[in-house]
Write an enzyme that holds these catalytic residues in place. Structure first.
Site, PDB file in Angstrom:
ATOM      1  CE  LYS A 123     -51.470  38.858 -16.082  1.00 44.10           C
ATOM      2  NZ  LYS A 123     -52.560  39.292 -15.199  1.00 44.10           N
ATOM      3  CD  GLU A 165     -50.100  34.447 -23.419  1.00 39.77           C
ATOM      4  OE1 GLU A 165     -48.996  34.218 -23.950  1.00 39.77           O
ATOM      5  OE2 GLU A 165     -50.261  34.554 -22.183  1.00 39.77           O
ATOM      6  CB  SER A 187     -53.159  39.688  -7.967  1.00 43.73           C
ATOM      7  OG  SER A 187     -54.521  39.922  -8.284  1.00 43.73           O
TER       8      SER A 187
HETATM    9  C1  LIG Z   1     -53.652  38.532 -14.854  1.00 45.75           C
HETATM   10  C2  LIG Z   1     -54.086  38.825 -13.500  1.00 45.75           C
HETATM   11  C3  LIG Z   1     -54.548  37.810 -12.637  1.00 45.75           C
HETATM   12  C4  LIG Z   1     -54.722  36.371 -13.059  1.00 45.75           C
HETATM   13  O1  LIG Z   1     -53.553  35.722 -13.416  1.00 45.75           O
HETATM   14  P1  LIG Z   1     -52.856  34.642 -12.494  1.00 45.75           P
HETATM   15  O2  LIG Z   1     -51.832  34.052 -13.384  1.00 45.75           O
HETATM   16  O3  LIG Z   1     -53.905  33.649 -12.072  1.00 45.75           O
HETATM   17  O4  LIG Z   1     -52.275  35.351 -11.328  1.00 45.75           O
HETATM   18  C5  LIG Z   1     -54.882  38.148 -11.339  1.00 45.75           C
HETATM   19  N1  LIG Z   1     -54.810  39.430 -10.902  1.00 45.75           N
HETATM   20  C6  LIG Z   1     -54.382  40.427 -11.704  1.00 45.75           C
HETATM   21  C7  LIG Z   1     -54.316  41.805 -11.162  1.00 45.75           C
HETATM   22  C8  LIG Z   1     -54.012  40.170 -13.019  1.00 45.75           C
HETATM   23  O5  LIG Z   1     -53.609  41.170 -13.808  1.00 45.75           O
END
Ligand SMILES: *Cc1c(COP(=O)(O)O)cnc(C)c1O
Length: 404
Positions: free
Chosen positions: A93, A115, A381
């Site tokens: 993020k 948000e 992610s």
């Molecule tokens: C917020 C988040 C997501 C989901 O958000 P996307 O916009 O779909 O990437 C996925 N993995 C992690 C670790 C997150 O913090």
């Protein structure tokens, strides 16, 4: 269906029939202004220099591309993990919030709003606001404020004001409504940092471009490691779609590369307790975008349910709605227990505790079929520190890994 040349956004802000900017009239000028200048700013030398420097020295990029030997053996492919979990603040993020705060500064904005659901985007936004000395207001559903205590304290420590939202179900959808309301009251001086590839055009495209550093690095790293700059398969989880968009960005129109996405099935896509928007959603308008939306027969937006707070969104980015509808991407719905088990598996086999969101992508390895020489790149992610309590409370879902 006619064969469109690209899966990227068109001049009007649409991905096929999805996207656009459905906004209150009072925001029209603000969004139009952003639409008219975002590409020029993003592509300017000055922006690129600052952005790339911060990604390197502050975020810690490039994130490694790691060959997962044991998991490769298990799944009969050559599996590489793109390690967004190693970024500053623990997920992808930050790539986006760094970019958007630079954008806000270039546009002369004085105040930031955002948000947040679980608090991950709130923390990433509060972080860059501290870095850039900008006042920051984060809207969060009152229920989430209670459930996500540590992230609330983190945001406050970083200097942000957290405003609990008590309307509706008191979760992410309501927080987003409230942030849009704030934006309507302060369209001149306020920049709204949206956390995923959602919202009115140009946000989905802007966020995808800011996250596209992920696939830019994958190209270079694959070239280095295997002498070829593309994989056979790309995999990522989708909430709103930003880490997936970043992972596929430079390959989206490359037919040699298969795309596999994992959305959150919750208790099961057909149980009513789910966040599987692509499997269960219908065409609607949510937060400024025409996209698939989980809704009741009379069109009320439903509450999304998943063990993973970061995937708990009743909408989906317009890019991904289009990829799924036109069968460019294969989308699996991964249930809570499958995700938890996958998280334990990665932990035990590679020594990496993933975020619950990322665990959904790992679980999709079970559902996909590979040739033994397939090069698979899967984006982790985020890291799982925030989820350890959930993992321990759900050991019963971990199968053979749960006996400890
Ligand atoms: C917020 C988040 C997501 C989901 O958000 P996307 O916009 O779909 O990437 C996925 N993995 C992690 C670790 C997150 O913090």
């Amino acid at each position: 269906m006619e064969d469109k040349k690209t899966f990227q956004v068109d001049e009007r802000g649409f991905y096929g029939e999805f996207g656009g900017a459905y906004i209150p009239e009072i925001l029209y000028g603000t969004v139009e202004n952003l639409k008219n200048c975002y590409l020029e700013i993003l592509e300017s030398e000055e922006f690129q220099k600052e952005y790339i420097e911060l990604l390197r020295d502050y975020v810690g990029r490039p994130s490694p591309l790691y060959y997962a030997r044991r998991m490769s053996e298990k799944y009969g492919c050559r599996l590489y993990l793109k390690r967004e979990d190693l970024n500053h603040t623990g997920a992808h993020k930050i790539n986006n919030t760094i970019g958007q705060i630079l954008m806000a500064k270039k546009m002369g904005k004085k105040r930031i709003i955002a948000e947040t659901g679980a608090g991950q985007h709130g923390v990433a936004t509060a972080t860059v606001c501290a870095l850039m000395d900008m006042p920051c207001v984060v809207y969060q559903g009152a229920l989430d404020v209670e459930r996500q205590h540590t992230n609330v304290e983190r945001m406050k420590m970083l200097g942000a004001e957290v405003r609990p939202v008590t309307s509706g179900n008191q979760t992410l959808k309501d927080a987003t409504n409230e942030a849009i309301r704030d934006w309507c009251c302060h369209p001149q001086d306020t920049f709204y940092i949206i956390g995923s590839t959602v919202g009115p055009h140009p946000y989905p495209d802007m966020v995808a471009r800011l996250q596209s550093i992920i696939s830019k690095e994958i190209k270079e790293q694959l070239q280095d490691k295997i002498g070829r700059d593309y994989p056979d398969v790309l995999m990522a989880c989708v909430g709103g779609g930003s880490n997936a968009a970043g992972t596929i960005y430079h390959y989206i129109d490359d037919a040699r590369v298969r795309i596999i996405l994992a959305e959150a099935g919750g208790l099961g896509a057909d149980t009513g307790h789910t966040a599987a928007t692509i499997h269960t959603g219908r065409l609607g308008i949510l937060h400024g975008s025409r996209t698939l939306v989980m809704q009741t027969p009379d069109g009320q937006v439903m509450e999304a349910e998943s063990i993973s707070a970061g995937l708990d969104y009743p909408g989906i980015g317009p890019m991904h709605a289009n990829l799924a509808t036109r069968h460019r991407a294969t989308v699996y719905s991964i249930n809570d227990d499958e995700a938890v088990k996958a998280a334990y598996e990665l932990t035990r086999m590679e020594g990496i505790i993933p975020a619950l969101e990322s665990a959904h992508a790992i679980a999709a390895l079970q559902k996909a079929t590979f040739r033994h020489d397939d090069i698979v790149v899967l984006t982790v992610s985020g890291r799982g520190d925030k989820d350890v309590e959930t993992y321990l409370n759900n050991k019963n879902m971990a199968g053979e890994y749960g006996n400890f």
